[in-house]
Design an enzyme around this catalytic site. Structure first.
Site, PDB file in Angstrom:
ATOM      1  N   GLY A   1       0.810  -1.211   0.000  1.00 22.22           N
ATOM      2  CA  GLY A   1       0.000   0.000   0.000  1.00 22.22           C
ATOM      3  C   GLY A   1       0.839   1.255   0.000  1.00 22.22           C
ATOM      4  O   GLY A   1       0.414   2.314   0.490  1.00 22.22           O
TER       5      GLY A   1
ATOM      6  N   GLY B   1      -1.317   7.408   0.743  1.00 28.12           N
ATOM      7  CA  GLY B   1      -1.754   7.356   2.131  1.00 28.12           C
ATOM      8  C   GLY B   1      -0.652   7.050   3.128  1.00 28.12           C
ATOM      9  O   GLY B   1       0.503   7.452   2.963  1.00 28.12           O
ATOM     10  N   ILE B   2      -1.020   6.332   4.171  1.00 27.58           N
ATOM     11  CA  ILE B   2      -0.080   6.024   5.247  1.00 27.58           C
ATOM     12  C   ILE B   2       1.084   5.193   4.733  1.00 27.58           C
ATOM     13  O   ILE B   2       2.231   5.390   5.139  1.00 27.58           O
ATOM     14  CB  ILE B   2      -0.812   5.300   6.390  1.00 27.58           C
ATOM     15  CG1 ILE B   2      -1.835   6.242   7.039  1.00 27.58           C
ATOM     16  CG2 ILE B   2       0.178   4.807   7.445  1.00 27.58           C
ATOM     17  CD1 ILE B   2      -2.781   5.557   8.000  1.00 27.58           C
ATOM     18  N   GLY B   3       0.803   4.266   3.828  1.00 24.52           N
ATOM     19  CA  GLY B   3       1.873   3.438   3.284  1.00 24.52           C
ATOM     20  C   GLY B   3       2.942   4.258   2.591  1.00 24.52           C
ATOM     21  O   GLY B   3       4.147   3.960   2.704  1.00 24.52           O
TER      22      GLY B   3
ATOM     23  N   SER C   1      -6.038  -1.555  13.544  1.00 24.10           N
ATOM     24  CA  SER C   1      -6.905  -0.375  13.575  1.00 24.10           C
ATOM     25  C   SER C   1      -7.576  -0.314  14.931  1.00 24.10           C
ATOM     26  O   SER C   1      -7.800  -1.347  15.581  1.00 24.10           O
ATOM     27  CB  SER C   1      -7.968  -0.471  12.474  1.00 24.10           C
ATOM     28  OG  SER C   1      -8.979   0.504  12.651  1.00 24.10           O
TER      29      SER C   1
ATOM     30  N   TYR D   1     -15.249  -4.687   7.757  1.00 25.66           N
ATOM     31  CA  TYR D   1     -13.953  -4.023   7.909  1.00 25.66           C
ATOM     32  C   TYR D   1     -13.384  -4.270   9.304  1.00 25.66           C
ATOM     33  O   TYR D   1     -12.198  -4.623   9.455  1.00 25.66           O
ATOM     34  CB  TYR D   1     -14.096  -2.518   7.666  1.00 25.66           C
ATOM     35  CG  TYR D   1     -12.850  -1.739   8.020  1.00 25.66           C
ATOM     36  CD1 TYR D   1     -11.722  -1.795   7.204  1.00 25.66           C
ATOM     37  CD2 TYR D   1     -12.786  -0.986   9.191  1.00 25.66           C
ATOM     38  CE1 TYR D   1     -10.559  -1.106   7.542  1.00 25.66           C
ATOM     39  CE2 TYR D   1     -11.637  -0.289   9.531  1.00 25.66           C
ATOM     40  CZ  TYR D   1     -10.530  -0.356   8.710  1.00 25.66           C
ATOM     41  OH  TYR D   1      -9.384   0.324   9.050  1.00 25.66           O
TER      42      TYR D   1
END
Length: 313
Positions: free
Chosen positions: A24, A28-30, A150, A177
């Site tokens: 990822g 984003g965060i990746g 998460s 999720y």
């Protein structure tokens, strides 16, 4: 829980001569995990589904770290054939760490991976399980596998082993999720137990980003450009949220802090939402060994990808 010795993302321990794979990593965060590792001198394998996003991510990193050592690895975690092909291109690569970050958020309707699994569970959890089983021979002694959890994993009280693929009940995207993130977290801890039982020096940890918003994320063209309107819209949430650059810190700490150990969970200090990364106490379910055993058995059967070298602890 103790926050462990002070660690500063702005002064990471040198990562020269180390190689990390980040899923990822195209956005984003990746992306920020990859950026921070590259800035510390690491060779980073950026893995994501879309080659164009990977190209843009590498451009953005090199704008900040011109000497960055980067490699692109297109891979679709919703397709076992794609995972197998991607890992095949890494022959000869030795990894000092793997960051299982890529994932989908809730979906409005049930969809399936190319292998016939529910898409969110299949991408977030099953795809990483398969990837890890294939990458395992490439991991160096003392390396780390970090799985992105998460806060939502805390909000699920059980895994529905009678309906893991979400076919028997009306589809609820956020419920699926949450389940996928709980499964990932349980996997991270069970993997570490199995690594210990095998005598391996490889460790497995979990991290979570807290609250991460695009509007609080600094611009990284051509990957991300923050508009003034986005920032103004996000500011009211800033007391309990942060940018995706800061949201990457717990994962980066789990990968690079010499004091981090297998079986740990790292997250933001303030209300599990923002701030510097500290150790967190996992829920009882996250560490339940019977649930972990059932999940591991179900997963190996569902994917056909056993971690054959790892005994049950």
């Amino acid at each position: 829980m103790s926050s462990a010795p002070r660690w500063d993302v702005h002064r990471l321990p040198p990562q020269t001569h180390k190689t990390f794979l980040v899923t990822g990593a195209g956005s984003g965060i990746g992306y920020f995990i990859a950026e921070q590792l590259a800035a510390a001198g690491a060779h980073v394998v950026l893995a994501a589904r879309t080659p164009k996003k990977l190209d843009l991510a590498m451009q953005a990193i090199r704008m900040r770290t011109p000497e960055a050592q980067l490699r692109s690895l297109p891979v679709d975690l919703a397709d076992t054939a794609s995972i197998e092909a991607a890992v095949g291109t890494l022959e000869g690569t030795v990894l000092d760490g793997a960051m299982f970050n890529a994932g989908l958020l809730k979906q409005d309707r049930r969809q399936e991976t190319k292998d016939g699994h529910e898409l969110v569970l299949g991408t977030n959890y099953l795809g990483h399980f398969v990837l890890g089983s294939l990458l395992f021979p490439a991991l160096a002694p003392g390396s780390r596998i970090v799985t992105m959890s998460s806060v939502a994993a805390r909000w699920t009280k059980e895994l529905p082993f009678d309906d893991m693929e979400s076919t028997a009940t009306p589809y609820q995207g956020f419920k699926v999720y949450k389940m996928s993130k709980l499964a990932q977290t349980i996997f991270a801890f069970e993997l570490d137990r199995r690594l210990r039982a095998s005598g391996s020096t490889i460790t497995s940890l979990a991290a979570h980003p807290g609250g991460a918003l695009d509007g609080l994320t600094p611009s990284r063209p051509p990957v991300h450009t923050r508009r003034a309107a986005d920032l103004l819209k996000a500011l009211p949430q800033s007391p309990l949220a942060q940018g995706k650059d800061a949201a990457a810190w717990p994962a980066v700490r789990a990968l690079t802090d010499p004091a981090a150990k297998g079986g740990q969970l790292w997250g933001p200090r303030l209300a599990r939402s923002k701030g510097r990364p500290v150790l967190e106490r996992p829920t009882t379910l996250m560490h339940d060994t019977e649930t972990a055993r059932r999940l591991w058995t179900w997963t190996e059967k569902a994917t056909g990808s056993p971690w054959s070298t790892l005994p049950h602890p």
